[in-house]
Design an enzyme around this catalytic site. Structure first.
Site, short mmCIF file in Angstrom:
data_model
loop_
_atom_site.label_atom_id
_atom_site.label_comp_id
_atom_site.label_asym_id
_atom_site.label_seq_id
_atom_site.Cartn_x
_atom_site.Cartn_y
_atom_site.Cartn_z
N HIS A 30 -11.42 53.13 46.68
CA HIS A 30 -11.81 53.86 45.70
C HIS A 30 -11.28 55.33 45.68
O HIS A 30 -10.96 55.81 46.90
CB HIS A 30 -13.41 53.87 45.56
CG HIS A 30 -14.13 52.60 45.01
ND1 HIS A 30 -14.44 51.65 45.86
CD2 HIS A 30 -14.09 51.83 43.78
CE1 HIS A 30 -14.67 50.47 45.32
NE2 HIS A 30 -14.42 50.49 43.93
N SER A 43 -22.10 46.34 39.00
CA SER A 43 -21.40 47.36 38.91
C SER A 43 -21.48 48.22 37.59
O SER A 43 -21.64 47.50 36.62
CB SER A 43 -19.82 47.41 39.51
OG SER A 43 -19.08 48.35 38.93
N SER A 44 -21.18 49.50 37.40
CA SER A 44 -21.23 50.26 36.21
C SER A 44 -19.91 49.69 35.39
O SER A 44 -19.67 49.98 34.16
CB SER A 44 -21.17 51.75 36.34
OG SER A 44 -20.06 52.16 37.29
N CYS A 45 -18.75 49.11 35.90
CA CYS A 45 -17.98 48.75 34.90
C CYS A 45 -18.21 47.59 34.16
O CYS A 45 -17.45 47.10 33.36
CB CYS A 45 -16.60 48.34 35.65
SG CYS A 45 -16.90 46.95 36.89
N ARG A 89 -6.28 61.27 52.03
CA ARG A 89 -4.98 61.93 51.76
C ARG A 89 -4.99 63.41 52.09
O ARG A 89 -4.13 63.96 52.63
CB ARG A 89 -4.64 61.67 50.19
CG ARG A 89 -3.44 61.88 49.97
CD ARG A 89 -2.87 61.34 48.52
NE ARG A 89 -3.36 60.00 48.16
CZ ARG A 89 -3.69 59.70 47.05
NH1 ARG A 89 -3.93 60.34 46.22
NH2 ARG A 89 -4.43 58.34 46.89
N LEU A 113 -25.99 42.69 43.40
CA LEU A 113 -25.50 43.96 42.88
C LEU A 113 -24.17 43.81 42.18
O LEU A 113 -23.40 43.22 42.30
CB LEU A 113 -25.07 44.79 44.13
CG LEU A 113 -26.17 45.22 44.98
CD1 LEU A 113 -26.69 44.17 46.10
CD2 LEU A 113 -25.95 46.51 45.77
N GLY A 146 -23.72 46.71 52.24
CA GLY A 146 -24.50 45.83 53.12
C GLY A 146 -24.98 46.68 54.30
O GLY A 146 -26.21 46.29 54.83
N TRP A 193 -4.13 60.71 41.51
CA TRP A 193 -3.68 59.57 40.73
C TRP A 193 -4.27 60.14 39.13
O TRP A 193 -5.28 60.50 39.12
CB TRP A 193 -4.27 58.48 40.87
CG TRP A 193 -3.82 57.69 42.03
CD1 TRP A 193 -2.89 58.21 43.07
CD2 TRP A 193 -4.03 55.99 42.52
NE1 TRP A 193 -2.67 57.35 43.96
CE2 TRP A 193 -3.46 56.08 43.76
CE3 TRP A 193 -5.06 55.34 42.26
CZ2 TRP A 193 -3.64 54.87 44.67
CZ3 TRP A 193 -5.20 54.44 43.08
CH2 TRP A 193 -4.38 54.02 44.03
N LYS A 208 -19.09 40.14 37.36
CA LYS A 208 -20.26 40.93 37.26
C LYS A 208 -21.33 40.30 36.07
O LYS A 208 -22.46 40.34 36.58
CB LYS A 208 -20.12 42.32 37.57
CG LYS A 208 -19.53 42.54 38.78
CD LYS A 208 -20.39 42.37 40.20
CE LYS A 208 -19.61 42.97 41.41
NZ LYS A 208 -20.51 42.34 42.69
N TYR A 249 -13.03 41.73 37.41
CA TYR A 249 -14.43 42.11 38.17
C TYR A 249 -15.45 42.10 37.13
O TYR A 249 -16.56 41.86 37.63
CB TYR A 249 -14.02 43.21 38.74
CG TYR A 249 -14.81 44.08 39.60
CD1 TYR A 249 -15.07 43.42 40.94
CD2 TYR A 249 -15.67 45.04 39.53
CE1 TYR A 249 -16.03 44.08 41.75
CE2 TYR A 249 -16.43 45.64 40.19
CZ TYR A 249 -16.70 45.31 41.25
OH TYR A 249 -17.71 45.91 42.18
#
Ligand SMILES: NC(=O)C1=CN([C@@H]2O[C@H](COP(=O)(O)OP(=O)(O)OC[C@H]3O[C@@H](n4cnc5c(N)ncnc54)[C@H](OP(=O)(O)O)[C@@H]3O)[C@@H](O)[C@H]2O)C=CC1
Ligand SMILES: C[C@H]1O[C@H](OP(=O)(O)OP(=O)(O)OC[C@H]2O[C@@H](n3cnc4c(=O)[nH]c(N)nc43)[C@H](O)[C@@H]2O)[C@@H](O)[C@@H](O)C1=O
Length: 308
Positions: free
Chosen positions: A180, A108-110, A188, A106, A17, A203, A141, A137
């Protein structure tokens, strides 16, 4: 959109945004409407109704959502479903009731099936089972896409849906658990460098592949499509290039200047093995990204250094 058009950017303090807000300001738009979540809780039907009746925006960028990385999605499963269904349903329905000229949702690719062929074409939607860690999620979407299409079919609303790939950039979320992968690794590696730690844990196995787009590039694409695209269904927004998480970690390590070792934490999920967008529809509309990954990580790292 003429330069005096009243444009509501839902989620203007977030990474996406705020990038859309900057883009519109740079293009000379002066009538931008915003509310923080403290001012209007978009999950609340009455608050959203009152807001739209008061402000009567002409255009809406729907970039407000409950957002997070793989562990946040998997941990707060109820919130990712409830908050996102509420936010998008309230905004889309009130945009219709108040005669909004055009709305961009908007996603998401998921939204694509976990094991869909690669690259992911728009018409792979609803052709297979979703990745379990982000199913709530993704279901929300997918409902948003279908809601835009249903309001177009029944009421003639010009509501469009865009599906960004994994994003990063200014104003990202650097929470150690909930963010993410890219902001998580920037933080990190930076902390390991500061504390002279001998190794950094990544991870999962490091083998999943992801595609990354800088949020300011996404904002350019959203602005472009808001002016040029008026179709049902969805449009992918990405770069069309991906990288393994291991290679991404090596790149972040280099940009940050960390000299220790990398290890892999197998107790954390890998998620979808690969999520590469097919961007031929976007390219055929006349838009292509400009910020490449190493440059974008360098920009994001300098933003991180200013704020943390
Ligand atoms: N980040 C990514 O990698 C990707 C993001 N997307 C999508 O892009 C959009 C924006 O994501 P991003 O900018 O990363 O997310 P952020 O978490 O950075 O920002 C989300 C914004 O949503 C607002 N918001 C959340 N809940 C509420 C609520 N109940 N009421 C009012 N406002 C609320 C917040 O407002 P406030 O600050 O005022 O609390 C916040 O500014 C989302 O739709 C997301 O699904 C898609 C693909 C990848
Ligand atoms: C945008 C997208 O974001 C989410 O999906 P995701 O692509 O899996 O996102 P992610 O960035 O969290 O992880 C990408 C990969 O990276 C690995 N990984 C390594 N180390 C860290 C790490 O430290 N943090 C995180 N988060 N991941 C790490 C991690 O194990 C995974 O293999 C969706 O839930 C959904 O919300 C969605 O749409």
């Amino acid at each position: 959109m003429d330069k005096n058009a009243k444009i509501y950017i839902a989620g203007h303090r977030g990474m996406v945004g705020s990038a859309i807000y900057r883009k519109l300001q740079n293009e000379g738009y002066t009538n931008l409407v915003t509310r923080t979540s403290d001012q209007v809780d978009l999950r609340d039907q009455q608050q959203v109704k009152a807001f739209f009746e008061q402000e009567k925006p002409e255009y809406v960028f729907l970039a407000a959502a409950k957002v997070g990385g793989i562990v946040a999605n998997n941990t707060y499963r109820a919130e990712f479903l409830y908050d996102n269904l509420q936010i998008q349903s309230n905004i889309i329905h009130n945009a219709y009731l108040n005669g909004v000229e055009k709305l961009m949702f908007l996603g998401s690719s998921c939204i694509y099936p976990k094991l869909a062929p690669q690259p992911l074409k728009e018409d792979y939607l609803l052709t297979g089972t979703l990745e379990p860690t982000n199913e709530p999620y993704a279901i929300a979407k997918i409902a948003g896409i279908k809601m835009c299409d249903a309001y177009r079919d029944q009421y003639g609303c010009n509501f469009i849906s865009v599906m960004p790939t994994n994003l990063y950039g200014y104003n990202d979320n650097y929470h150690p658990q909930n963010s993410h992968v890219l902001p998580a690794l920037i933080r990190r590696f930076h902390e390991a460098k500061e504390q002279n730690l001998p190794e950094v844990a990544i991870w999962g196995s490091g083998s999943p592949k992801r595609e990354f787009l800088f949020a300011d590039d996404l904002a350019e694409a959203c602005y472009y499509l808001m002016q040029n695209y008026n179709e049902p269904g969805l449009v992918n927004i990405g770069t069309g290039e991906d990288i393994s998480i291991k290679d991404l970690a090596l790149l972040v390590k280099k940009v940050v200047g960390y000299e220790g070792a990398i290890t892999f934490d197998a107790s954390k999920p890998d998620g979808t093995p690969r999520k590469l967008m097919d961007v031929s529809k976007l390219h055929s509309q006349g838009w292509k990204h400009t910020i490449e990954l190493e440059e974008g990580i360098t920009l994001a790292y300098s933003d991180f250094l200013k704020k943390y």
